[in-house]
Each structure stands twice: as structure tokens, then as C-alpha cells.
Design a protein around this motif. Sequence first.
Motif, PDB file in Angstrom:
ATOM      1  N   VAL A   4       0.847  -1.198   0.000  1.00 28.59           N
ATOM      2  CA  VAL A   4       0.000   0.000   0.000  1.00 28.59           C
ATOM      3  C   VAL A   4       0.881   1.246   0.000  1.00 28.59           C
ATOM      4  O   VAL A   4       0.649   2.189  -0.757  1.00 28.59           O
ATOM      5  N   VAL A   5       1.917   1.236   0.838  1.00 26.10           N
ATOM      6  CA  VAL A   5       2.834   2.377   0.904  1.00 26.10           C
ATOM      7  C   VAL A   5       3.545   2.564  -0.435  1.00 26.10           C
ATOM      8  O   VAL A   5       3.654   3.687  -0.946  1.00 26.10           O
ATOM      9  N   VAL A   6       4.023   1.473  -1.012  1.00 34.11           N
ATOM     10  CA  VAL A   6       4.709   1.537  -2.304  1.00 34.11           C
ATOM     11  C   VAL A   6       3.756   2.055  -3.376  1.00 34.11           C
ATOM     12  O   VAL A   6       4.114   2.936  -4.172  1.00 34.11           O
ATOM     13  N   ASP A   7       2.550   1.541  -3.409  1.00 33.46           N
ATOM     14  CA  ASP A   7       1.571   1.968  -4.413  1.00 33.46           C
ATOM     15  C   ASP A   7       1.215   3.444  -4.257  1.00 33.46           C
ATOM     16  O   ASP A   7       1.089   4.163  -5.248  1.00 33.46           O
ATOM     17  N   GLU A   8       1.070   3.898  -3.028  1.00 35.16           N
ATOM     18  CA  GLU A   8       0.765   5.320  -2.794  1.00 35.16           C
ATOM     19  C   GLU A   8       1.923   6.204  -3.262  1.00 35.16           C
ATOM     20  O   GLU A   8       1.703   7.244  -3.891  1.00 35.16           O
ATOM     21  N   ALA A   9       3.140   5.795  -2.964  1.00 36.71           N
ATOM     22  CA  ALA A   9       4.305   6.567  -3.398  1.00 36.71           C
ATOM     23  C   ALA A   9       4.404   6.591  -4.921  1.00 36.71           C
ATOM     24  O   ALA A   9       4.705   7.635  -5.519  1.00 36.71           O
ATOM     25  N   ALA A  10       4.140   5.461  -5.557  1.00 34.45           N
ATOM     26  CA  ALA A  10       4.183   5.391  -7.018  1.00 34.45           C
ATOM     27  C   ALA A  10       3.101   6.277  -7.632  1.00 34.45           C
ATOM     28  O   ALA A  10       3.351   6.999  -8.598  1.00 34.45           O
ATOM     29  N   THR A  11       1.923   6.221  -7.062  1.00 38.23           N
ATOM     30  CA  THR A  11       0.815   7.037  -7.561  1.00 38.23           C
ATOM     31  C   THR A  11       1.135   8.515  -7.456  1.00 38.23           C
ATOM     32  O   THR A  11       0.856   9.293  -8.374  1.00 38.23           O
ATOM     33  N   LYS A  12       1.730   8.929  -6.332  1.00 37.58           N
ATOM     34  CA  LYS A  12       2.114  10.333  -6.165  1.00 37.58           C
ATOM     35  C   LYS A  12       3.088  10.775  -7.253  1.00 37.58           C
ATOM     36  O   LYS A  12       3.046  11.924  -7.692  1.00 37.58           O
ATOM     37  N   LYS A  13       3.945   9.868  -7.686  1.00 40.02           N
ATOM     38  CA  LYS A  13       4.912  10.190  -8.742  1.00 40.02           C
ATOM     39  C   LYS A  13       4.335   9.987 -10.135  1.00 40.02           C
ATOM     40  O   LYS A  13       4.974  10.327 -11.124  1.00 40.02           O
ATOM     41  N   GLY A  14       3.147   9.403 -10.200  1.00 36.05           N
ATOM     42  CA  GLY A  14       2.509   9.171 -11.497  1.00 36.05           C
ATOM     43  C   GLY A  14       3.160   8.044 -12.286  1.00 36.05           C
ATOM     44  O   GLY A  14       3.174   8.073 -13.519  1.00 36.05           O
ATOM     45  N   ILE A  15       3.709   7.062 -11.567  1.00 31.51           N
ATOM     46  CA  ILE A  15       4.369   5.934 -12.232  1.00 31.51           C
ATOM     47  C   ILE A  15       3.826   4.619 -11.672  1.00 31.51           C
ATOM     48  O   ILE A  15       3.129   4.601 -10.668  1.00 31.51           O
ATOM     49  N   SER A  16       4.171   3.547 -12.344  1.00 33.65           N
ATOM     50  CA  SER A  16       3.707   2.235 -11.902  1.00 33.65           C
ATOM     51  C   SER A  16       4.503   1.767 -10.681  1.00 33.65           C
ATOM     52  O   SER A  16       5.571   2.298 -10.373  1.00 33.65           O
ATOM     53  N   ARG A  17       3.953   0.767 -10.022  1.00 36.13           N
ATOM     54  CA  ARG A  17       4.657   0.150  -8.892  1.00 36.13           C
ATOM     55  C   ARG A  17       6.023  -0.362  -9.345  1.00 36.13           C
ATOM     56  O   ARG A  17       7.037  -0.162  -8.693  1.00 36.13           O
ATOM     57  N   GLU A  18       6.034  -1.031 -10.487  1.00 31.14           N
ATOM     58  CA  GLU A  18       7.273  -1.604 -11.012  1.00 31.14           C
ATOM     59  C   GLU A  18       8.328  -0.513 -11.264  1.00 31.14           C
ATOM     60  O   GLU A  18       9.489  -0.652 -10.888  1.00 31.14           O
ATOM     61  N   GLN A  19       7.899   0.575 -11.904  1.00 32.13           N
ATOM     62  CA  GLN A  19       8.826   1.669 -12.181  1.00 32.13           C
ATOM     63  C   GLN A  19       9.312   2.306 -10.873  1.00 32.13           C
ATOM     64  O   GLN A  19      10.483   2.641 -10.735  1.00 32.13           O
ATOM     65  N   TYR A  20       8.390   2.476  -9.933  1.00 40.52           N
ATOM     66  CA  TYR A  20       8.774   3.049  -8.636  1.00 40.52           C
ATOM     67  C   TYR A  20       9.827   2.174  -7.951  1.00 40.52           C
ATOM     68  O   TYR A  20      10.846   2.690  -7.473  1.00 40.52           O
TER      69      TYR A  20
END
Length: 83
Positions: A15-31
Motif C-alpha cells: 500500500v505504501v509503495v503503491d501510494e508513493a508510485a501514484t504520487k509520482k505518477g508511475i507504476s509500482r514496477e517503475q517506482y
Amino acid sequence: MATTIIRNISSADLVVVDEAATKKGISREQYLRQLIHSHATDYYVNDDRNNLAEVLEKNEKVLVEATIALNSFVSLLTANKEG
């Protein structure tokens, strides 16, 4: 590029990873790719920084000792010139 599979990641962590990725506008994988790259880069940079700090510390000691020696030499020259 290599493929890495990471198992047994907690839902809370994702959830934390997904939220951080979303804030950056990138996928989980890219994050995660960016996070790993950043960590790997910092690891080597910090090691180099520590090595440079050690070299600078040694150089500072040499410069202090050289300054003391030069000041003593100047004092001797001045004393000989006056005497």
C-alpha cells in the motif's frame, strides 16, 4: 535487464509503495526500479564520500604539520637575519 521476483511482501508495505508510485505518477514496477537504483547509487556514492573524507582528514594533518615546519623555518631565517 534482469528480472527479479520478490515474494511475501506484506499488504501494508505494498500500500505504501503503491501510494508513493501514484504520487509520482508511475507504476509500482517503475517506482521499485527507481528505488533500487537510487539505493544502489547511494551505496557507492556514500562509500566514495567516506573515502574522500578520510583522505581530506589526512591531508589536513599534513598541511598543519607543514605549516608548523614552515613557520619554524621562517623564524630561524628571521633570527639569523637579525643576529
